[in-house]
Design a protein around this motif. Structure first.
Motif, PDB file in Angstrom:
ATOM      1  N   ASP A 125       0.818  -1.221   0.000  1.00  0.00           N
ATOM      2  CA  ASP A 125       0.000   0.000   0.000  1.00  0.00           C
ATOM      3  C   ASP A 125       0.849   1.268   0.000  1.00  0.00           C
ATOM      4  O   ASP A 125       0.387   2.336  -0.405  1.00  0.00           O
ATOM      5  CB  ASP A 125      -0.917   0.030   1.225  1.00  0.00           C
ATOM      6  N   GLY A 126       2.077   1.183   0.500  1.00  0.00           N
ATOM      7  CA  GLY A 126       2.948   2.352   0.576  1.00  0.00           C
ATOM      8  C   GLY A 126       4.364   1.923   0.912  1.00  0.00           C
ATOM      9  O   GLY A 126       4.591   0.798   1.371  1.00  0.00           O
ATOM     10  N   ILE A 127       5.320   2.815   0.691  1.00  0.00           N
ATOM     11  CA  ILE A 127       6.736   2.500   0.868  1.00  0.00           C
ATOM     12  C   ILE A 127       7.425   3.577   1.696  1.00  0.00           C
ATOM     13  O   ILE A 127       7.155   4.775   1.516  1.00  0.00           O
ATOM     14  CB  ILE A 127       7.468   2.408  -0.487  1.00  0.00           C
ATOM     15  N   ILE A 128       8.329   3.159   2.574  1.00  0.00           N
ATOM     16  CA  ILE A 128       9.233   4.070   3.278  1.00  0.00           C
ATOM     17  C   ILE A 128      10.649   3.776   2.805  1.00  0.00           C
ATOM     18  O   ILE A 128      11.107   2.630   2.886  1.00  0.00           O
ATOM     19  CB  ILE A 128       9.146   3.893   4.802  1.00  0.00           C
ATOM     20  N   PHE A 129      11.324   4.781   2.286  1.00  0.00           N
ATOM     21  CA  PHE A 129      12.728   4.653   1.907  1.00  0.00           C
ATOM     22  C   PHE A 129      13.587   5.277   3.002  1.00  0.00           C
ATOM     23  O   PHE A 129      13.366   6.427   3.390  1.00  0.00           O
ATOM     24  CB  PHE A 129      13.007   5.365   0.579  1.00  0.00           C
ATOM     25  N   LEU A 130      14.584   4.540   3.459  1.00  0.00           N
ATOM     26  CA  LEU A 130      15.474   5.034   4.506  1.00  0.00           C
ATOM     27  C   LEU A 130      16.794   5.512   3.890  1.00  0.00           C
ATOM     28  O   LEU A 130      17.518   4.718   3.282  1.00  0.00           O
ATOM     29  CB  LEU A 130      15.764   3.947   5.546  1.00  0.00           C
ATOM     30  N   ASN A 131      17.084   6.795   4.041  1.00  0.00           N
ATOM     31  CA  ASN A 131      18.389   7.402   3.738  1.00  0.00           C
ATOM     32  C   ASN A 131      18.729   7.522   2.262  1.00  0.00           C
ATOM     33  O   ASN A 131      19.399   8.464   1.872  1.00  0.00           O
ATOM     34  CB  ASN A 131      19.539   6.651   4.433  1.00  0.00           C
ATOM     35  N   SER A 132      18.352   6.572   1.446  1.00  0.00           N
ATOM     36  CA  SER A 132      18.782   6.591   0.051  1.00  0.00           C
ATOM     37  C   SER A 132      17.580   6.556  -0.885  1.00  0.00           C
ATOM     38  O   SER A 132      16.704   5.698  -0.750  1.00  0.00           O
ATOM     39  CB  SER A 132      19.695   5.387  -0.229  1.00  0.00           C
ATOM     40  N   PHE A 133      17.570   7.487  -1.849  1.00  0.00           N
ATOM     41  CA  PHE A 133      16.514   7.521  -2.854  1.00  0.00           C
ATOM     42  C   PHE A 133      17.136   8.000  -4.168  1.00  0.00           C
ATOM     43  O   PHE A 133      16.931   9.127  -4.602  1.00  0.00           O
ATOM     44  CB  PHE A 133      15.383   8.449  -2.398  1.00  0.00           C
ATOM     45  N   PRO A 134      17.925   7.130  -4.803  1.00  0.00           N
ATOM     46  CA  PRO A 134      18.668   7.531  -6.005  1.00  0.00           C
ATOM     47  C   PRO A 134      17.747   7.940  -7.149  1.00  0.00           C
ATOM     48  O   PRO A 134      16.574   7.553  -7.200  1.00  0.00           O
ATOM     49  CB  PRO A 134      19.459   6.256  -6.368  1.00  0.00           C
ATOM     50  N   GLN A 135      18.307   8.678  -8.092  1.00  0.00           N
ATOM     51  CA  GLN A 135      17.554   9.141  -9.259  1.00  0.00           C
ATOM     52  C   GLN A 135      16.927   7.974 -10.024  1.00  0.00           C
ATOM     53  O   GLN A 135      15.779   8.045 -10.475  1.00  0.00           O
ATOM     54  CB  GLN A 135      18.491   9.920 -10.190  1.00  0.00           C
ATOM     55  N   THR A 136      17.672   6.887 -10.166  1.00  0.00           N
ATOM     56  CA  THR A 136      17.157   5.725 -10.919  1.00  0.00           C
ATOM     57  C   THR A 136      15.943   5.113 -10.234  1.00  0.00           C
ATOM     58  O   THR A 136      14.993   4.694 -10.898  1.00  0.00           O
ATOM     59  CB  THR A 136      18.254   4.664 -11.060  1.00  0.00           C
ATOM     60  N   ILE A 137      15.961   5.067  -8.892  1.00  0.00           N
ATOM     61  CA  ILE A 137      14.808   4.550  -8.142  1.00  0.00           C
ATOM     62  C   ILE A 137      13.631   5.511  -8.285  1.00  0.00           C
ATOM     63  O   ILE A 137      12.479   5.104  -8.481  1.00  0.00           O
ATOM     64  CB  ILE A 137      15.166   4.376  -6.652  1.00  0.00           C
ATOM     65  N   PHE A 138      13.927   6.814  -8.205  1.00  0.00           N
ATOM     66  CA  PHE A 138      12.895   7.831  -8.353  1.00  0.00           C
ATOM     67  C   PHE A 138      12.145   7.675  -9.676  1.00  0.00           C
ATOM     68  O   PHE A 138      10.907   7.745  -9.725  1.00  0.00           O
ATOM     69  CB  PHE A 138      13.533   9.219  -8.246  1.00  0.00           C
ATOM     70  N   GLU A 139      12.886   7.441 -10.765  1.00  0.00           N
ATOM     71  CA  GLU A 139      12.263   7.304 -12.079  1.00  0.00           C
ATOM     72  C   GLU A 139      11.314   6.113 -12.114  1.00  0.00           C
ATOM     73  O   GLU A 139      10.244   6.176 -12.732  1.00  0.00           O
ATOM     74  CB  GLU A 139      13.343   7.168 -13.165  1.00  0.00           C
ATOM     75  N   GLU A 140      11.680   5.013 -11.455  1.00  0.00           N
ATOM     76  CA  GLU A 140      10.810   3.833 -11.408  1.00  0.00           C
ATOM     77  C   GLU A 140       9.586   4.090 -10.519  1.00  0.00           C
ATOM     78  O   GLU A 140       8.475   3.680 -10.839  1.00  0.00           O
ATOM     79  CB  GLU A 140      11.579   2.613 -10.889  1.00  0.00           C
ATOM     80  N   MET A 141       9.799   4.766  -9.393  1.00  0.00           N
ATOM     81  CA  MET A 141       8.699   4.993  -8.453  1.00  0.00           C
ATOM     82  C   MET A 141       7.635   5.926  -9.037  1.00  0.00           C
ATOM     83  O   MET A 141       6.467   5.852  -8.659  1.00  0.00           O
ATOM     84  CB  MET A 141       9.239   5.579  -7.136  1.00  0.00           C
ATOM     85  N   LYS A 142       8.041   6.796  -9.970  1.00  0.00           N
ATOM     86  CA  LYS A 142       7.076   7.697 -10.596  1.00  0.00           C
ATOM     87  C   LYS A 142       5.977   6.936 -11.339  1.00  0.00           C
ATOM     88  O   LYS A 142       4.887   7.465 -11.545  1.00  0.00           O
ATOM     89  CB  LYS A 142       7.789   8.638 -11.575  1.00  0.00           C
ATOM     90  N   THR A 143       6.290   5.711 -11.735  1.00  0.00           N
ATOM     91  CA  THR A 143       5.317   4.926 -12.499  1.00  0.00           C
ATOM     92  C   THR A 143       4.312   4.214 -11.596  1.00  0.00           C
ATOM     93  O   THR A 143       3.363   3.608 -12.089  1.00  0.00           O
ATOM     94  CB  THR A 143       6.038   3.882 -13.369  1.00  0.00           C
ATOM     95  N   LEU A 144       4.526   4.264 -10.282  1.00  0.00           N
ATOM     96  CA  LEU A 144       3.614   3.625  -9.342  1.00  0.00           C
ATOM     97  C   LEU A 144       2.686   4.674  -8.723  1.00  0.00           C
ATOM     98  O   LEU A 144       3.089   5.827  -8.521  1.00  0.00           O
ATOM     99  CB  LEU A 144       4.392   2.925  -8.224  1.00  0.00           C
ATOM    100  N   SER A 145       1.495   4.266  -8.406  1.00  0.00           N
ATOM    101  CA  SER A 145       0.522   5.221  -7.842  1.00  0.00           C
ATOM    102  C   SER A 145       0.255   4.915  -6.375  1.00  0.00           C
ATOM    103  O   SER A 145      -0.885   4.832  -5.940  1.00  0.00           O
ATOM    104  CB  SER A 145      -0.787   5.171  -8.632  1.00  0.00           C
ATOM    105  N   ILE A 146       1.327   4.715  -5.603  1.00  0.00           N
ATOM    106  CA  ILE A 146       1.171   4.483  -4.160  1.00  0.00           C
ATOM    107  C   ILE A 146       1.939   5.550  -3.395  1.00  0.00           C
ATOM    108  O   ILE A 146       2.927   6.086  -3.893  1.00  0.00           O
ATOM    109  CB  ILE A 146       1.655   3.073  -3.743  1.00  0.00           C
ATOM    110  N   PRO A 147       1.500   5.881  -2.177  1.00  0.00           N
ATOM    111  CA  PRO A 147       2.207   6.879  -1.371  1.00  0.00           C
ATOM    112  C   PRO A 147       3.616   6.415  -1.001  1.00  0.00           C
ATOM    113  O   PRO A 147       3.855   5.215  -0.789  1.00  0.00           O
ATOM    114  CB  PRO A 147       1.334   7.010  -0.127  1.00  0.00           C
ATOM    115  N   ILE A 148       4.516   7.372  -0.909  1.00  0.00           N
ATOM    116  CA  ILE A 148       5.905   7.108  -0.537  1.00  0.00           C
ATOM    117  C   ILE A 148       6.318   8.116   0.525  1.00  0.00           C
ATOM    118  O   ILE A 148       6.011   9.313   0.416  1.00  0.00           O
ATOM    119  CB  ILE A 148       6.834   7.220  -1.756  1.00  0.00           C
ATOM    120  N   ALA A 149       7.003   7.642   1.558  1.00  0.00           N
ATOM    121  CA  ALA A 149       7.588   8.523   2.579  1.00  0.00           C
ATOM    122  C   ALA A 149       9.092   8.297   2.585  1.00  0.00           C
ATOM    123  O   ALA A 149       9.553   7.152   2.536  1.00  0.00           O
ATOM    124  CB  ALA A 149       6.997   8.242   3.957  1.00  0.00           C
TER     125      ALA A 149
END
Length: 345
Positions: A125-149
């Motif tokens: 339902d949602g994801i928490i990223f700890l400390n690291s959120f690289p550009q490559t991960i960001f590009e993939e996460m944009k395609t998902l429609s779930i909340p991210i913290a």
């Protein structure tokens, strides 16, 4: 082998339809109180356990969160083995998740497509990223429609998501200022990865305090630890004890690194705080019980996990719409690992 009890078995036992059993399991208010009690009794007597994976797929909601942590040497083992910070942080996430009726899964941040596949496969339902959120991960996460913290993320694109941080720059400033006020003029700075945004912010605050005191920071006294672990701190402590560098005050950007350093210095007949005053960062529980107890910059690690989980679940449930950044305060906690220059203890 005993056959697994199905929803049809429960329906037959209770004398109702399978749809009625499904309504009871999913909390749909279409069943009378008497029928509901009969179904619940059948579930208990038959020891029926609903298939929550199937339920989550049908409802498009799993009540499951994901926690993604940076890998060390392609594994999470060193993260949990060597750093209590993550244990305290995840404790805060667990505390809120359980109260709000959510479970969570933990995974390492690997290839972007693997992260995305893990999220979708688990129907999170949602994801928490700890400390690291690289550009490559960001590009993939944009395609998902779930909340991210995000926790402790400073990249510009991180502003698109909920972000929980601390005032890292102020923490570095308070650490250096404390050592300077104790009379230390030759300071060292030790950080897990100085190129990372968290530690570069702490370093910026450290430098600000040095400039205010008109002190010069020798590049030889800036030590990069590669990772935050007791073992790495121990290695650095051995190097310091054998070095000819004259620093007497050291700010270490992680409690666990500082504790490893102190152990190594002791073994080399260097005393803390007599030979070196040491300031850590985090105020992990273990820092209170070390010998000497560790002067440190306190951040409420547990509370950071609490706020991250609350924010994410509120977003999942539609209580929060706009992305928000929460910056938590830090404070200096003075204990036995620092003292005034030339002062006997």
């Amino acid at each position: 082998m005993k056959q697994k009890v199905t929803i049809r078995d429960v329906a037959k036992y209770a004398g109702v339809s399978a749809a009625t059993v499904s309504y009871v399991i999913n909390g749909v208010n279409k069943v009378s109180g008497e029928t509901k009690e009969r179904v619940l009794k059948a579930i208990k007597e038959l020891n029926y356990h609903p298939d929550f994976t199937a339920i989550s797929l049908s409802k498009k909601k799993s009540n499951m969160l994901g926690i993604m942590i940076p890998l060390v040497d392609d594994s999470l083992a060193p993260v949990f083995k060597g750093n209590h910070y993550y244990s305290e942080l995840i404790s805060g996430i667990e505390y809120v998740s359980r109260k709000r009726g959510y479970d969570f899964l933990i995974s390492g941040i690997g290839k972007p497509e693997d992260c995305k596949n893990w999220i979708t496969k688990r129907n999170l339902d949602g994801i928490i990223f700890l400390n690291s959120f690289p550009q490559t991960i960001f590009e993939e996460m944009k395609t998902l429609s779930i909340p991210i913290a995000l926790i402790d993320t400073y990249e510009k694109y991180a502003q698109l998501y909920h972000n929980i941080r601390i005032d890292d720059e102020q923490g570095g400033y308070l650490a250096a200022k404390h050592l300077i006020e104790l009379g230390h003029t030759s300071l060292g700075f030790v950080a897990p990865v100085l190129r990372g945004t968290i530690d570069s912010n702490r370093f910026r605050g450290f430098q600000r305090a040095m400039r205010e005191a008109n002190l010069f920071l020798d590049e030889k006294q800036i030590i990069e630890a590669k990772e935050s672990s007791f073992e790495k701190g121990y290695e650095i402590g051995l190097q310091m004890a054998r070095s000819n560098e004259k620093m007497t005050g050291v700010f270490v950007s992680s409690d666990i690194l500082a504790l490893g350093m102190i152990k190594a210095l002791k073994e080399c007949q260097k005393e803390v705080p007599d030979d070196y005053s040491v300031v850590g960062f985090d105020d992990l529980i273990i820092s209170t019980y070390s010998s000497p107890s560790l002067t440190t910059i306190r951040q409420d690690v547990f509370q950071k996990g609490v706020i991250a989980a609350q924010t994410l679940i509120d977003a999942i449930e539609g209580h929060v719409q706009e992305a928000e950044t929460v910056t938590l305060p830090v404070e200096l906690v003075v204990r036995g690992s620092t003292k005034k220059m030339n002062q006997k203890v």
